[in-house]
Design a protein around this motif. Structure first.
Motif, short mmCIF file in Angstrom:
data_model
loop_
_atom_site.label_atom_id
_atom_site.label_comp_id
_atom_site.label_asym_id
_atom_site.label_seq_id
_atom_site.Cartn_x
_atom_site.Cartn_y
_atom_site.Cartn_z
N ASN A 25 0.80 -1.22 0.00
CA ASN A 25 0.00 0.00 0.00
C ASN A 25 0.83 1.27 0.00
O ASN A 25 0.34 2.33 -0.38
CB ASN A 25 -0.95 0.01 1.20
N ALA A 26 2.09 1.19 0.41
CA ALA A 26 2.93 2.38 0.52
C ALA A 26 3.90 2.55 -0.64
O ALA A 26 4.28 3.67 -0.96
CB ALA A 26 3.70 2.35 1.84
N ALA A 27 4.30 1.47 -1.26
CA ALA A 27 5.32 1.53 -2.32
C ALA A 27 4.73 2.15 -3.58
O ALA A 27 3.64 1.77 -4.01
CB ALA A 27 5.85 0.14 -2.62
N PRO A 28 5.47 3.07 -4.20
CA PRO A 28 4.99 3.64 -5.46
C PRO A 28 4.90 2.57 -6.56
O PRO A 28 4.01 2.60 -7.40
CB PRO A 28 6.03 4.69 -5.83
N LYS A 29 5.84 1.62 -6.54
CA LYS A 29 5.81 0.50 -7.48
C LYS A 29 6.16 -0.76 -6.69
O LYS A 29 7.25 -0.88 -6.15
CB LYS A 29 6.82 0.71 -8.61
N MET A 30 5.23 -1.68 -6.63
CA MET A 30 5.41 -2.86 -5.80
C MET A 30 6.30 -3.89 -6.49
O MET A 30 6.13 -4.18 -7.67
CB MET A 30 4.07 -3.49 -5.47
N ASP A 31 7.23 -4.45 -5.75
CA ASP A 31 8.07 -5.56 -6.20
C ASP A 31 7.31 -6.85 -5.88
O ASP A 31 7.22 -7.26 -4.72
CB ASP A 31 9.42 -5.51 -5.49
N LYS A 32 6.75 -7.48 -6.91
CA LYS A 32 5.94 -8.67 -6.69
C LYS A 32 6.74 -9.83 -6.12
O LYS A 32 6.21 -10.66 -5.38
CB LYS A 32 5.24 -9.08 -7.98
N LEU A 33 8.02 -9.89 -6.45
CA LEU A 33 8.86 -10.95 -5.91
C LEU A 33 8.97 -10.81 -4.39
O LEU A 33 8.75 -11.77 -3.65
CB LEU A 33 10.25 -10.89 -6.56
N LEU A 34 9.27 -9.63 -3.92
CA LEU A 34 9.38 -9.36 -2.49
C LEU A 34 8.05 -9.59 -1.79
O LEU A 34 7.98 -10.24 -0.74
CB LEU A 34 9.87 -7.93 -2.25
N PHE A 35 6.98 -9.06 -2.36
CA PHE A 35 5.65 -9.17 -1.77
C PHE A 35 5.23 -10.63 -1.61
O PHE A 35 4.80 -11.06 -0.53
CB PHE A 35 4.64 -8.41 -2.63
N ASN A 36 5.37 -11.41 -2.68
CA ASN A 36 4.94 -12.81 -2.62
C ASN A 36 5.87 -13.67 -1.76
O ASN A 36 5.42 -14.60 -1.10
CB ASN A 36 4.81 -13.38 -4.03
N ALA A 37 7.16 -13.36 -1.76
CA ALA A 37 8.09 -14.09 -0.90
C ALA A 37 7.75 -13.87 0.58
O ALA A 37 7.73 -14.83 1.37
CB ALA A 37 9.53 -13.67 -1.19
N ALA A 38 7.47 -12.63 0.94
CA ALA A 38 7.10 -12.33 2.34
C ALA A 38 5.81 -13.04 2.72
O ALA A 38 5.70 -13.59 3.82
CB ALA A 38 6.96 -10.82 2.53
N LEU A 63 -2.98 -22.35 4.02
CA LEU A 63 -2.64 -23.18 2.86
C LEU A 63 -3.01 -22.46 1.57
O LEU A 63 -2.20 -22.40 0.62
CB LEU A 63 -3.35 -24.53 2.94
N CYS A 64 -4.20 -21.89 1.52
CA CYS A 64 -4.62 -21.13 0.33
C CYS A 64 -3.73 -19.92 0.12
O CYS A 64 -3.28 -19.65 -1.01
CB CYS A 64 -6.07 -20.70 0.47
N TRP A 65 -3.44 -19.20 1.19
CA TRP A 65 -2.59 -18.01 1.12
C TRP A 65 -1.21 -18.40 0.59
O TRP A 65 -0.63 -17.71 -0.25
CB TRP A 65 -2.48 -17.40 2.51
N GLY A 66 -0.68 -19.49 1.10
CA GLY A 66 0.64 -19.95 0.67
C GLY A 66 0.67 -20.37 -0.79
O GLY A 66 1.62 -20.07 -1.51
N VAL A 67 -0.38 -21.06 -1.24
CA VAL A 67 -0.43 -21.50 -2.64
C VAL A 67 -0.52 -20.28 -3.56
O VAL A 67 0.18 -20.20 -4.57
CB VAL A 67 -1.62 -22.46 -2.88
N ILE A 68 -1.36 -19.32 -3.21
CA ILE A 68 -1.47 -18.10 -4.01
C ILE A 68 -0.14 -17.35 -4.04
O ILE A 68 0.30 -16.89 -5.11
CB ILE A 68 -2.61 -17.20 -3.48
N ALA A 69 0.52 -17.25 -2.91
CA ALA A 69 1.81 -16.57 -2.84
C ALA A 69 2.86 -17.32 -3.67
O ALA A 69 3.68 -16.70 -4.35
CB ALA A 69 2.27 -16.43 -1.40
N LEU A 70 2.84 -18.65 -3.62
CA LEU A 70 3.79 -19.45 -4.40
C LEU A 70 3.57 -19.24 -5.91
O LEU A 70 4.53 -19.07 -6.66
CB LEU A 70 3.66 -20.92 -4.03
N ILE A 71 2.32 -19.22 -6.33
CA ILE A 71 2.02 -18.97 -7.74
C ILE A 71 2.51 -17.58 -8.14
O ILE A 71 3.14 -17.40 -9.18
CB ILE A 71 0.51 -19.14 -8.01
N GLY A 72 2.23 -16.59 -7.30
CA GLY A 72 2.68 -15.23 -7.58
C GLY A 72 4.19 -15.12 -7.61
O GLY A 72 4.77 -14.40 -8.43
N LEU A 73 4.85 -15.85 -6.73
CA LEU A 73 6.31 -15.84 -6.67
C LEU A 73 6.90 -16.45 -7.95
O LEU A 73 7.83 -15.88 -8.55
CB LEU A 73 6.78 -16.62 -5.45
#
Length: 85
Positions: A25-38, A63-73
């Motif tokens: 919400n704060a970053a002007p341009k979000m790094d999807k790698l960082l976001f999904n890894a976290a 489990l759902c959150w992790g799977v979605i994050a893994l796909i995004g990563l």
């Protein structure tokens, strides 16, 4: 509530979720790698915590959150590789 290793690990996972959300919400341009890894690490840590203090609804959520994050990563890694010259 007992203050054991499982709660400490769960709190670290929750902190990662909150930090990723604040970053998104704060970053002007979000790094999807960082976001999904976290988010993935946060989900794994919370699942580890839930192995001691079980709650079915939260296990399903994580489990759902992790799977979605893994796909995004994976998508973020592929996008970075494709963008390289």
């Amino acid at each position: 509530m007992t203050f054991d290793w499982a709660n400490v690990v769960g709190l670290i996972g929750s902190t990662l979720f909150l930090a990723a959300f604040a970053y998104a919400n704060a970053a002007p341009k979000m790094d999807k790698l960082l976001f999904n890894a976290a988010n993935l690490v946060g989900a794994v840590l919370l699942l580890a915590s839930l192995s001691v203090h079980f709650n079915l609804a939260v296990v399903v959520l994580e489990l759902c959150w992790g799977v979605i994050a893994l796909i995004g990563l994976v998508q973020a890694i592929r996008a970075r590789k494709a963008a390289r010259p």
